[in-house]
Design a protein around this motif. Structure first.
Motif, PDB file in Angstrom:
ATOM      1  N   MET A   1       0.844  -1.195   0.000  1.00  0.00           N
ATOM      2  CA  MET A   1       0.000   0.000   0.000  1.00  0.00           C
ATOM      3  C   MET A   1       0.885   1.252   0.000  1.00  0.00           C
ATOM      4  O   MET A   1       1.789   1.362   0.820  1.00  0.00           O
ATOM      5  CB  MET A   1      -0.916   0.003   1.234  1.00  0.00           C
ATOM      6  N   ASN A   2       0.618   2.158  -0.915  1.00  0.00           N
ATOM      7  CA  ASN A   2       1.423   3.380  -0.999  1.00  0.00           C
ATOM      8  C   ASN A   2       1.053   4.349   0.120  1.00  0.00           C
ATOM      9  O   ASN A   2      -0.132   4.580   0.393  1.00  0.00           O
ATOM     10  CB  ASN A   2       1.200   4.059  -2.351  1.00  0.00           C
ATOM     11  N   ARG A   3       2.092   4.916   0.740  1.00  0.00           N
ATOM     12  CA  ARG A   3       1.895   5.877   1.832  1.00  0.00           C
ATOM     13  C   ARG A   3       2.048   7.297   1.299  1.00  0.00           C
ATOM     14  O   ARG A   3       3.038   7.615   0.644  1.00  0.00           O
ATOM     15  CB  ARG A   3       2.912   5.650   2.950  1.00  0.00           C
ATOM     16  N   ILE A   4       1.079   8.141   1.618  1.00  0.00           N
ATOM     17  CA  ILE A   4       1.065   9.516   1.104  1.00  0.00           C
ATOM     18  C   ILE A   4       0.911  10.496   2.256  1.00  0.00           C
ATOM     19  O   ILE A   4       0.053  10.306   3.133  1.00  0.00           O
ATOM     20  CB  ILE A   4      -0.081   9.710   0.090  1.00  0.00           C
ATOM     21  N   LEU A   5       1.733  11.541   2.243  1.00  0.00           N
ATOM     22  CA  LEU A   5       1.583  12.639   3.205  1.00  0.00           C
ATOM     23  C   LEU A   5       0.847  13.790   2.536  1.00  0.00           C
ATOM     24  O   LEU A   5       1.213  14.208   1.428  1.00  0.00           O
ATOM     25  CB  LEU A   5       2.954  13.130   3.675  1.00  0.00           C
ATOM     26  N   VAL A   6      -0.191  14.296   3.199  1.00  0.00           N
ATOM     27  CA  VAL A   6      -0.930  15.468   2.726  1.00  0.00           C
ATOM     28  C   VAL A   6      -0.727  16.579   3.738  1.00  0.00           C
ATOM     29  O   VAL A   6      -1.156  16.465   4.888  1.00  0.00           O
ATOM     30  CB  VAL A   6      -2.438  15.171   2.568  1.00  0.00           C
ATOM     31  N   ALA A   7      -0.062  17.662   3.334  1.00  0.00           N
ATOM     32  CA  ALA A   7       0.215  18.786   4.227  1.00  0.00           C
ATOM     33  C   ALA A   7      -0.486  20.033   3.710  1.00  0.00           C
ATOM     34  O   ALA A   7      -0.156  20.537   2.634  1.00  0.00           O
ATOM     35  CB  ALA A   7       1.722  19.027   4.338  1.00  0.00           C
ATOM     36  N   PHE A  48       7.558   7.872   3.038  1.00  0.00           N
ATOM     37  CA  PHE A  48       6.349   8.004   2.224  1.00  0.00           C
ATOM     38  C   PHE A  48       6.682   7.715   0.767  1.00  0.00           C
ATOM     39  O   PHE A  48       7.825   7.846   0.326  1.00  0.00           O
ATOM     40  CB  PHE A  48       5.769   9.419   2.344  1.00  0.00           C
ATOM     41  N   ASP A  49       5.656   7.334   0.015  1.00  0.00           N
ATOM     42  CA  ASP A  49       5.828   7.084  -1.413  1.00  0.00           C
ATOM     43  C   ASP A  49       5.527   8.321  -2.247  1.00  0.00           C
ATOM     44  O   ASP A  49       5.894   8.382  -3.425  1.00  0.00           O
ATOM     45  CB  ASP A  49       4.913   5.936  -1.856  1.00  0.00           C
ATOM     46  N   LEU A  50       4.872   9.323  -1.635  1.00  0.00           N
ATOM     47  CA  LEU A  50       4.561  10.571  -2.340  1.00  0.00           C
ATOM     48  C   LEU A  50       4.177  11.631  -1.320  1.00  0.00           C
ATOM     49  O   LEU A  50       3.548  11.324  -0.298  1.00  0.00           O
ATOM     50  CB  LEU A  50       3.420  10.340  -3.338  1.00  0.00           C
ATOM     51  N   LEU A  51       4.558  12.879  -1.601  1.00  0.00           N
ATOM     52  CA  LEU A  51       4.209  14.011  -0.737  1.00  0.00           C
ATOM     53  C   LEU A  51       3.323  14.981  -1.497  1.00  0.00           C
ATOM     54  O   LEU A  51       3.594  15.313  -2.650  1.00  0.00           O
ATOM     55  CB  LEU A  51       5.468  14.752  -0.273  1.00  0.00           C
ATOM     56  N   ILE A  52       2.249  15.450  -0.836  1.00  0.00           N
ATOM     57  CA  ILE A  52       1.409  16.529  -1.370  1.00  0.00           C
ATOM     58  C   ILE A  52       1.556  17.701  -0.412  1.00  0.00           C
ATOM     59  O   ILE A  52       1.173  17.607   0.759  1.00  0.00           O
ATOM     60  CB  ILE A  52      -0.068  16.096  -1.473  1.00  0.00           C
TER      61      ILE A  52
END
Length: 232
Positions: A1-7, A48-52
């Motif tokens: 499962m891909n981990r994503i940070l939303v800031a 994380f696999d991607l940062l927003i």
């Protein structure tokens, strides 16, 4: 499962984006401002696999965080920018962001951008694992397996986006690629954003590979069409 940070400091944005990403099967961590994002990303390679990242946040800006993270990790980064903030978009790409989305935005559009970046990351990994070849085009040498570039024998440190653009051009010296073709190579899918983002990627690439970026010898503009790598 891909981990994503939303800031993002706007609760409505955090909630909507976080909910939509969870519905799509992603593991989501939210940060309420720049300081919170910094703490959750940590000082090493992000878990994380991607940062927003929203560009304008209390504490530290998304641009500052992007610059720091990019210095130590190739993790995909998508910036959220205010409407018509062209300067923010350009600066964001310059400090290493992979893409940007302008507020107000469709959550479906953002999820499409997220999936495109994750697809591209997987393609990068599979290419590195399966292709041990080197591309040579004039003074340009690209080691695909090790993700290394040298120009006239000197090593050049490129972001992932810059690497992908140079690779595309170097595979077919003299062939002209349109802005749309270049952006679709970066996305690894149909591109529906502003193709002018291509000009920023090209400008950043020239800063690193040209003797004089204002008078390029390698990455050439074909007016009204697009860009090509010089032959020979």
């Amino acid at each position: 499962m891909n981990r994503i940070l939303v800031a993002d400091d706007e609760p409505s944005v955090r909630d909507a984006v976080g909910y939509a990403l969870k519905q799509e099967g992603f593991e989501v961590t939210v940060a309420v401002d720049g300081e919170d994002a910094d703490a959750k990303i940590g000082s090493n390679a992000p878990g994380f696999d991607l940062l927003i990242l929203d560009i304008m946040m209390p504490g530290r800006s998304g641009l500052d965080i992007c610059r720091d993270v990019r210095a130590r990790s190739p993790v995909p980064i998508i910036l959220l920018t205010a409407k018509d903030a062209e300067v923010d978009k350009v600066v964001g790409l310059e400090v290493g962001a992979d893409d940007y989305v302008t507020k107000p935005f469709s959550v479906r559009e953002l999820i499409g951008r997220v999936r495109a970046q994750l697809r591209r990351r997987e393609l990068d990994r599979s290419t590195s694992a399966t292709e041990a070849k080197t591309i040579e085009a004039g003074p340009v040498k690209i080691d695909l397996a090790r993700h290394l570039v040298s120009i006239r024998g000197e090593p050049v440190n490129l972001t992932r986006s810059e690497f992908q653009v140079l690779r595309l051009l170097a595979e077919r010296p003299g062939q002209v690629f349109s802005r749309l073709e270049i952006m679709e190579e970066l996305w690894q899918s149909e591109f529906s954003g502003d193709v002018r983002a291509c000009d920023v990627h090209i400008s950043n690439l020239r800063q690193k590979v040209e003797r004089d970026p204002q008078d390029p010898e390698l990455v050439l503009t074909v007016r009204g069409v697009g860009y090509k790598l010089a032959e020979g």
